[in-house]
Design an enzyme around this catalytic site. Structure first.
Site, PDB file in Angstrom:
ATOM      1  N   SER A   1       4.119  -6.411   2.884  1.00  0.00           N
ATOM      2  CA  SER A   1       2.778  -6.349   3.470  1.00  0.00           C
ATOM      3  C   SER A   1       1.753  -6.954   2.497  1.00  0.00           C
ATOM      4  CB  SER A   1       2.441  -4.904   3.839  1.00  0.00           C
ATOM      5  OG  SER A   1       1.245  -4.844   4.556  1.00  0.00           O
ATOM      6  N   LEU A   2       0.842  -6.140   1.961  1.00  0.00           N
ATOM      7  CA  LEU A   2      -0.116  -6.616   0.964  1.00  0.00           C
ATOM      8  C   LEU A   2       0.588  -7.355  -0.181  1.00  0.00           C
ATOM      9  CD1 LEU A   2      -2.661  -6.413  -0.994  1.00  0.00           C
ATOM     10  CD2 LEU A   2      -1.670  -4.224  -1.644  1.00  0.00           C
TER      11      LEU A   2
ATOM     12  N   GLN B   1       0.822  -1.205   0.000  1.00  0.00           N
ATOM     13  CA  GLN B   1       0.000   0.000   0.000  1.00  0.00           C
ATOM     14  C   GLN B   1       0.860   1.260   0.000  1.00  0.00           C
ATOM     15  OE1 GLN B   1      -3.227  -0.775   2.583  1.00  0.00           O
ATOM     16  NE2 GLN B   1      -4.141   1.226   2.393  1.00  0.00           N
TER      17      GLN B   1
ATOM     18  N   HIS C   1      -0.135  -3.454  10.971  1.00  0.00           N
ATOM     19  CA  HIS C   1       0.956  -4.254  11.562  1.00  0.00           C
ATOM     20  C   HIS C   1       1.204  -3.892  13.029  1.00  0.00           C
ATOM     21  CE1 HIS C   1       1.685  -5.993   7.672  1.00  0.00           C
ATOM     22  NE2 HIS C   1       1.689  -4.775   7.164  1.00  0.00           N
TER      23      HIS C   1
ATOM     24  N   GLN D   1       0.774 -11.988   9.996  1.00  0.00           N
ATOM     25  CA  GLN D   1       1.305 -10.779   9.365  1.00  0.00           C
ATOM     26  C   GLN D   1       0.538  -9.509   9.733  1.00  0.00           C
ATOM     27  OE1 GLN D   1       0.274  -8.890   5.893  1.00  0.00           O
ATOM     28  NE2 GLN D   1       1.910  -9.773   4.653  1.00  0.00           N
TER      29      GLN D   1
ATOM     30  N   ARG E   1      -9.266  -8.866   3.290  1.00  0.00           N
ATOM     31  CA  ARG E   1      -8.235  -8.270   4.153  1.00  0.00           C
ATOM     32  C   ARG E   1      -8.409  -6.750   4.206  1.00  0.00           C
ATOM     33  NH1 ARG E   1      -2.858  -6.057   3.360  1.00  0.00           N
ATOM     34  NH2 ARG E   1      -1.318  -6.824   4.870  1.00  0.00           N
TER      35      ARG E   1
END
Length: 294
Positions: free
Chosen positions: A88-89, A9, A195, A244, A113
């Site tokens: 991440s993503l 992102q 996170h 995660q 998500r």
């Protein structure tokens, strides 16, 4: 060895993926399938929307996933990864590109998500901040000393760590980190504390969906955010994906481990050039490029 990496992102831009849609019939088919799966025309927003529309988490995450994955699929024989990772993503993009998860299942999980994260952000007003110019251990110690929730969230490269938590705790940490000599403590324009423990409602919501999704062994090791280690076992991959959401992204360590394991070149697939830059900051000798179209 050839490594491919996938952005998260923040890398999005209006117009992303349009040349693939216009010039590659198989890519156009996947984009149209995505519009059906999502129940709205994400291509309209990706190709001709406003920055504001594209910045909504429920749009941003599927948009970046689609650009990355459809580009990887459009490369044909040029996409021959020996190791992959995503920030991440981007870990979902990496898993689909490496064959651990199908396109439709991957997109459905990314959409769930994004929705779950957006909901968690609304429940707990929270934020993130980039801390520049301090060693990781100093940032860790100061975060631990602040009352409330504030934790290291993204280990991006040496001297760049993003922290995440409640608004008050992040503000307090930024003040203390500046006093400790941070060159910058910059609040980020994000929806919430990604996170961090404040994403626990999203982790719980996503856990069942990830467990139920049909994962298979990827064509190459996937270096995962949670432990920065290579994984090919579907059960381990699932457990790490679930963890995660509330754990930090260990990108510095991922880049170091991939280089130590023989990565000779890195290609970033998808919008932006953030990861290419971070990899070069981890190791100045690293061969890193980015690709946004064919």
């Amino acid at each position: 060895m050839k490594a491919f990496v996938f952005p998260g992102q923040g890398a999005q831009f209006v117009g992303m993926g349009k040349d693939l849609y216009d010039n590659v019939p198989a890519a156009k088919e996947l984009f149209e399938k995505a519009n059906e799966i999502l129940g709205f025309s994400i291509t309209d927003i990706m190709f001709a929307g406003t920055d504001e529309q594209l910045k909504q988490t429920k749009v941003t995450q599927p948009a970046i996933f689609l650009h990355s994955v459809i580009l990887a699929k459009s490369l044909g024989a040029e996409f021959a990864p020996e190791m992959v990772a995503g920030h991440s993503l981007g870990e979902f993009s990496a898993l689909v590109a490496a064959g651990a998860l199908g396109f439709e299942d991957g997109l459905t999980l990314v959409s769930k998500r994004a929705m779950a994260m957006q909901k968690a952000c609304e429940q707990n007003p929270s934020t993130m901040a980039a801390i520049i110019g301090l060693p990781d251990n100093v940032v860790e110690e100061i975060c631990a000393s602040i009352p409330g929730v504030v934790v290291p969230a993204n280990y991006n490269c040496p001297g760049q760590l993003v922290i995440s938590g409640s608004n008050e705790a992040v503000d307090a940490a930024c003040a203390k980190l500046t006093e400790a000599g941070a060159k910058r403590a910059l609040k980020l324009n994000v929806g919430g504390a990604f996170h961090s423990p404040l994403m626990e409602p999203a982790r719980v919501e996503l856990e069942a969906a990830i467990q139920a999704a049909p994962f298979t062994k990827p064509v190459c090791p996937v270096y995962q955010n949670v432990d920065a280690k290579p994984h090919t076992d579907p059960a381990e991959i699932k457990a790490n994906l679930i963890a995660q959401l509330t754990a930090p992204v260990r990108w510095t360590q991922i880049a170091q481990n991939m280089i130590a394991d023989g990565a000779a070149s890195f290609t970033e697939l998808g919008p932006g050039t953030v990861l290419q830059g971070l990899i070069k900051k981890v190791n100045r000798e690293a061969q890193a490029t980015s690709k946004q179209s064919l």
